[in-house]
Design a protein around this motif. Structure first.
Motif, PDB file in Angstrom:
ATOM      1  N   ARG A 266       0.801  -1.221   0.000  1.00 28.22           N
ATOM      2  CA  ARG A 266       0.000   0.000   0.000  1.00 28.22           C
ATOM      3  C   ARG A 266       0.833   1.270   0.000  1.00 28.22           C
ATOM      4  NH1 ARG A 266      -3.461  -1.692  -2.603  1.00 28.22           N
ATOM      5  NH2 ARG A 266      -4.444   0.345  -2.330  1.00 28.22           N
ATOM      6  N   ILE A 267       2.138   1.189   0.110  1.00 33.51           N
ATOM      7  CA  ILE A 267       2.962   2.401   0.062  1.00 33.51           C
ATOM      8  C   ILE A 267       2.750   3.103  -1.277  1.00 33.51           C
ATOM      9  CG2 ILE A 267       5.347   3.265  -0.011  1.00 33.51           C
ATOM     10  CD1 ILE A 267       6.102   1.103   1.953  1.00 33.51           C
ATOM     11  N   GLU A 268       2.518   4.408  -1.230  1.00 33.68           N
ATOM     12  CA  GLU A 268       2.239   5.175  -2.444  1.00 33.68           C
ATOM     13  C   GLU A 268       3.405   5.094  -3.431  1.00 33.68           C
ATOM     14  OE1 GLU A 268      -0.314   8.295  -4.399  1.00 33.68           O
ATOM     15  OE2 GLU A 268      -0.634   6.800  -2.832  1.00 33.68           O
ATOM     16  N   ARG A 269       3.113   4.513  -4.596  1.00 31.17           N
ATOM     17  CA  ARG A 269       4.154   4.345  -5.619  1.00 31.17           C
ATOM     18  C   ARG A 269       3.578   4.642  -6.986  1.00 31.17           C
ATOM     19  NH1 ARG A 269       3.628  -0.057  -3.202  1.00 31.17           N
ATOM     20  NH2 ARG A 269       3.358  -1.428  -5.013  1.00 31.17           N
ATOM     21  N   TRP A 270       4.392   5.244  -7.834  1.00 29.98           N
ATOM     22  CA  TRP A 270       3.980   5.596  -9.193  1.00 29.98           C
ATOM     23  C   TRP A 270       4.999   5.099 -10.201  1.00 29.98           C
ATOM     24  CZ3 TRP A 270      -0.427   8.396 -10.717  1.00 29.98           C
ATOM     25  CH2 TRP A 270      -1.205   8.925  -9.664  1.00 29.98           C
ATOM     26  N   THR A 271       4.497   4.721 -11.366  1.00 28.02           N
ATOM     27  CA  THR A 271       5.365   4.383 -12.491  1.00 28.02           C
ATOM     28  C   THR A 271       5.002   5.286 -13.658  1.00 28.02           C
ATOM     29  OG1 THR A 271       5.661   2.071 -11.847  1.00 28.02           O
ATOM     30  CG2 THR A 271       6.022   2.618 -14.155  1.00 28.02           C
ATOM     31  N   LEU A 272       6.026   5.905 -14.255  1.00 25.62           N
ATOM     32  CA  LEU A 272       5.845   6.750 -15.433  1.00 25.62           C
ATOM     33  C   LEU A 272       6.546   6.091 -16.611  1.00 25.62           C
ATOM     34  CD1 LEU A 272       5.934   8.786 -12.875  1.00 25.62           C
ATOM     35  CD2 LEU A 272       6.342  10.535 -14.607  1.00 25.62           C
ATOM     36  N   GLN A 273       5.903   6.117 -17.759  1.00 23.51           N
ATOM     37  CA  GLN A 273       6.542   5.678 -18.987  1.00 23.51           C
ATOM     38  C   GLN A 273       6.617   6.870 -19.926  1.00 23.51           C
ATOM     39  OE1 GLN A 273       4.079   2.317 -20.115  1.00 23.51           O
ATOM     40  NE2 GLN A 273       5.469   0.887 -19.106  1.00 23.51           N
ATOM     41  N   ALA A 274       7.831   7.179 -20.366  1.00 23.33           N
ATOM     42  CA  ALA A 274       8.042   8.334 -21.234  1.00 23.33           C
ATOM     43  C   ALA A 274       7.522   8.054 -22.637  1.00 23.33           C
ATOM     44  CB  ALA A 274       9.527   8.686 -21.285  1.00 23.33           C
ATOM     45  N   SER A 275       7.249   9.124 -23.374  1.00 19.26           N
ATOM     46  CA  SER A 275       6.772   8.971 -24.745  1.00 19.26           C
ATOM     47  C   SER A 275       7.883   8.389 -25.615  1.00 19.26           C
ATOM     48  CB  SER A 275       6.337  10.323 -25.308  1.00 19.26           C
ATOM     49  OG  SER A 275       7.465  11.182 -25.472  1.00 19.26           O
ATOM     50  N   ALA A 276       7.485   7.744 -26.721  1.00 23.31           N
ATOM     51  CA  ALA A 276       8.457   7.117 -27.612  1.00 23.31           C
ATOM     52  C   ALA A 276       9.402   8.149 -28.209  1.00 23.31           C
ATOM     53  CB  ALA A 276       7.722   6.357 -28.710  1.00 23.31           C
ATOM     54  N   THR A 277       8.857   9.300 -28.627  1.00 22.80           N
ATOM     55  CA  THR A 277       9.697  10.335 -29.243  1.00 22.80           C
ATOM     56  C   THR A 277      10.704  10.879 -28.255  1.00 22.80           C
ATOM     57  OG1 THR A 277       7.917  10.960 -30.768  1.00 22.80           O
ATOM     58  CG2 THR A 277       9.679  12.565 -30.410  1.00 22.80           C
ATOM     59  N   TRP A 278      10.237  11.210 -27.042  1.00 16.97           N
ATOM     60  CA  TRP A 278      11.143  11.771 -26.036  1.00 16.97           C
ATOM     61  C   TRP A 278      12.183  10.739 -25.611  1.00 16.97           C
ATOM     62  CZ3 TRP A 278      12.718  11.197 -20.962  1.00 16.97           C
ATOM     63  CH2 TRP A 278      13.337  12.300 -20.378  1.00 16.97           C
ATOM     64  N   SER A 279      11.773   9.477 -25.473  1.00 22.39           N
ATOM     65  CA  SER A 279      12.708   8.418 -25.088  1.00 22.39           C
ATOM     66  C   SER A 279      13.808   8.262 -26.138  1.00 22.39           C
ATOM     67  CB  SER A 279      11.972   7.085 -24.907  1.00 22.39           C
ATOM     68  OG  SER A 279      11.085   7.136 -23.816  1.00 22.39           O
ATOM     69  N   GLN A 280      13.438   8.351 -27.405  1.00 24.83           N
ATOM     70  CA  GLN A 280      14.423   8.245 -28.474  1.00 24.83           C
ATOM     71  C   GLN A 280      15.387   9.422 -28.444  1.00 24.83           C
ATOM     72  OE1 GLN A 280      14.730   5.569 -30.908  1.00 24.83           O
ATOM     73  NE2 GLN A 280      16.699   6.637 -30.910  1.00 24.83           N
ATOM     74  N   GLU A 281      14.852  10.611 -28.231  1.00 24.25           N
ATOM     75  CA  GLU A 281      15.697  11.800 -28.190  1.00 24.25           C
ATOM     76  C   GLU A 281      16.676  11.778 -27.024  1.00 24.25           C
ATOM     77  OE1 GLU A 281      12.867  14.919 -27.981  1.00 24.25           O
ATOM     78  OE2 GLU A 281      12.400  14.902 -30.140  1.00 24.25           O
TER      79      GLU A 281
END
Length: 364
Positions: A266-281
């Motif tokens: 239950r510990i507050e945790r978040w996962t973010l996935q970057a956009s494909a374009t930004w990840s490539q850059e």
């Protein structure tokens, strides 16, 4: 589990192959969901299979990472069920997967404002518990010692003692090497870059090499953050009321509150996935730079400006298929080499399962 699939349940695909006249020995390279689905189908048909996995455990992009603050799904965040064959396989493993209420996904604009709210009638989102890797681990368990982990296949070549078969050269821990031989066929359930490398510029199968050459897969930077302070008195969670969202922010494509998934801490945790374009850059940026940039974007989207107790960036060099093969799998019967993976038709978990299953049935 209950799904949308209403078609009549088909017979188990491998039943008619359960007692082969001549049992064969297959090598499966890669123990993600495609490789495990392929291997299990061949074993159920009465054949011998050896599965090689570079990592320490099966899972592939259905990966999870344990931290001091709980587990994060670092790869696939959830899956949907549309094909009755996939539904049947899941129903045979009750208790492993549960529905995630985040099917009420929000679509956010670049400033974090809700631009669109998904309707409750959208197809269910499912997760394995306690992590996404649990489903692959469960399906891989019957393989037993046939699953060789921590071992990377570096070369495919004709068997030195029987040129009609294949042998594999591998590299393991502490630069150890080994040769596994006596395979009637080699089935690759790895990303396209790894498949191209093992095919040796298409020398082993010009047909397969030609078909996978156009495939492109975008990278993805992933950020995992934890806020244990949110679990203190009078703070059930931080930030927005939603648990998952797609975003048009130029840096972030997906956000999920990990702690909202069934079977999680239950510990507050978040996962973010970057956009494909930004990840490539920013593919070559250091993890520390990625953490800083994505944390800033996270604050802009969610309004959470607190400093997380844990932040970890992970780079997937091949994450989301842009140009697929266009067919569920590839099988060169003459060369006795096959290829499977979600990238054959898309990038969904179900795509990977159906690809591995279809390759095994074609081989049989």
């Amino acid at each position: 589990m209950t799904t949308r699939a209403t078609a009549r349940k088909p017979a188990k695909p491998a039943d008619r192959h359960r007692t082969p006249a001549t049992p064969r020995h297959y090598a499966v390279v890669g123990a993600g969901i495609a490789g495990v689905a392929c291997a299990r189908t061949l074993v159920q048909a009465g054949h011998k299979v050896t599965v090689f996995e570079r990592e320490a455990a099966a899972g592939g992009r259905m990966a999870s990472i344990d931290t001091a603050f709980g587990r994060f799904d670092s790869g696939a965040q959830y899956f949907t069920v549309r094909d009755p064959r996939f539904a049947l396989a899941l129903e045979a493993t009750p208790g492993v997967c549960k529905r995630w209420s985040a099917n009420l996904v929000r679509v956010l604009d670049a400033h974090g404002r809700v631009a669109e709210a998904a309707l409750p009638s959208l197809e269910p989102h499912w997760v394995a518990q306690p992590g996404m890797d649990s489903l692959v681990a469960h399906w891989a368990r019957p393989l037993g010692d046939s699953l060789v982990t921590g071992t990377q296949v570096t070369r495919i070549e004709p068997d030195a003692l029987d040129p009609a078969r294949w042998q594999l050269r591998t590299a393991g821990a502490e630069e150890s090497t080994h040769v596994y031989s006596g395979f009637d066929a080699v089935l690759l359930a790895v990303p396209p870059s790894a498949a191209r490398a093992l095919l040796g510029d298409s020398k082993l199968s010009a047909t397969i090499g030609r078909k996978i050459e156009p495939v492109t897969i975008a990278p993805c930077w992933t950020l995992m953050i934890a806020y244990p302070q949110a679990n203190q008195a009078n703070m059930s969670h931080l930030g927005p009321q939603w648990n998952a969202a797609r975003s048009t922010h130029h840096r972030v494509a997906w956000l999920a509150r990990e702690s909202s998934k069934p079977g999680r801490e239950r510990i507050e945790r978040w996962t973010l996935q970057a956009s494909a374009t930004w990840s490539q850059e920013h593919l070559r940026d250091t993890p520390s730079r990625i953490e800083a940039k994505l944390l800033r974007a996270f604050s802009e989207i969610t309004g959470i400006y607190a400093t997380p107790a844990h932040a970890q960036a992970l780079r997937w060099t091949e994450a989301q298929t842009q140009v697929p093969v266009g067919t569920t799998h590839l099988w060169d019967a003459k060369a006795r080499i096959g290829v499977a993976g979600d990238w054959c038709t898309g990038h969904r978990v179900e795509d990977a399962f159906l690809s591995g299953l279809s390759l095994a049935l074609d081989v049989l």
